[in-house]
Design a protein around this motif. Structure first.
Motif, short mmCIF file in Angstrom:
data_model
loop_
_atom_site.label_atom_id
_atom_site.label_comp_id
_atom_site.label_asym_id
_atom_site.label_seq_id
_atom_site.Cartn_x
_atom_site.Cartn_y
_atom_site.Cartn_z
N GLN A 150 9.79 3.70 1.99
CA GLN A 150 8.92 3.37 3.11
C GLN A 150 8.18 2.07 2.82
O GLN A 150 7.70 1.85 1.70
CB GLN A 150 7.92 4.49 3.37
CG GLN A 150 8.58 5.76 3.86
CD GLN A 150 7.55 6.83 4.15
OE1 GLN A 150 6.37 6.65 3.88
NE2 GLN A 150 8.00 7.94 4.71
N PRO B 125 5.18 -0.54 2.84
CA PRO B 125 3.73 -0.35 2.78
C PRO B 125 3.09 -0.68 4.13
O PRO B 125 3.64 -1.41 4.95
CB PRO B 125 3.28 -1.34 1.70
CG PRO B 125 4.35 -2.37 1.64
CD PRO B 125 5.61 -1.66 2.01
N ALA B 126 1.92 -0.13 4.35
CA ALA B 126 1.20 -0.37 5.60
C ALA B 126 0.83 -1.85 5.69
O ALA B 126 0.45 -2.46 4.68
CB ALA B 126 -0.05 0.48 5.65
N PRO B 127 0.95 -2.46 6.87
CA PRO B 127 0.63 -3.88 6.97
C PRO B 127 -0.87 -4.12 6.76
O PRO B 127 -1.71 -3.28 7.08
CB PRO B 127 1.05 -4.24 8.40
CG PRO B 127 1.03 -2.95 9.15
CD PRO B 127 1.37 -1.90 8.14
N ALA B 128 -1.16 -5.27 6.20
CA ALA B 128 -2.55 -5.64 5.96
C ALA B 128 -3.23 -5.90 7.30
O ALA B 128 -2.60 -6.37 8.25
CB ALA B 128 -2.62 -6.88 5.08
N PRO B 129 -4.52 -5.60 7.41
CA PRO B 129 -5.21 -5.85 8.68
C PRO B 129 -5.27 -7.34 8.97
O PRO B 129 -5.49 -8.15 8.07
CB PRO B 129 -6.60 -5.26 8.47
CG PRO B 129 -6.78 -5.25 6.99
CD PRO B 129 -5.41 -5.04 6.41
#
Length: 122
Positions: free
Chosen positions: A42, A44-48
């Motif tokens: 998966q 990683p979550a995108p950076a804000p």
């Protein structure tokens, strides 16, 4: 020439190693057994994104008060050192032009140096 010889040598070396040291196949799956499924990795979550935040529509009070003080100043619009810089550049341009003419044999300049009149050539 050296590169083609090197490439030929590497190709020959690979063939010789493949004949003398064949792959053992210990990492291969046994025939008839299906390979084990691999779970996908998966992301990683995108950076804000910092640019998507709301921006203030007006400046804070202390900023507007200071700006009003700066605008009410009646001083010169062009800074003094900038005027000096313009004058220095103009003088340099005159000197460069005089030098260009001097390189061609044309003489421009003062007729009096140190209080003595220079002889003129006709």
């Amino acid at each position: 020439m050296r590169h083609s010889i090197a490439r030929a040598f590497v190709a020959c070396l690979r063939i010789i190693l493949a004949v003398l040291l064949p792959a053992s196949g210990s990492r291969r799956a046994a025939p008839g057994k299906p390979a084990e499924p691999v779970e996908p990795i998966q992301a990683p979550a995108p950076a804000p994104n910092l640019w998507d935040r709301p921006w203030p529509t007006t400046a804070p009070q202390h900023v507007t008060e200071r700006a009003a003080l700066v605008i009410e100043d009646d001083g010169p619009v062009i800074r003094a050192y900038y005027e000096d810089l313009i004058q220095i550049r103009q003088q340099q341009a005159v000197r460069r032009g005089t030098l260009a003419f001097a390189l061609d044999g044309l003489d421009f300049g003062p007729d009096v140096i140190h209080g003595k009149r220079l002889p003129t050539t006709a």
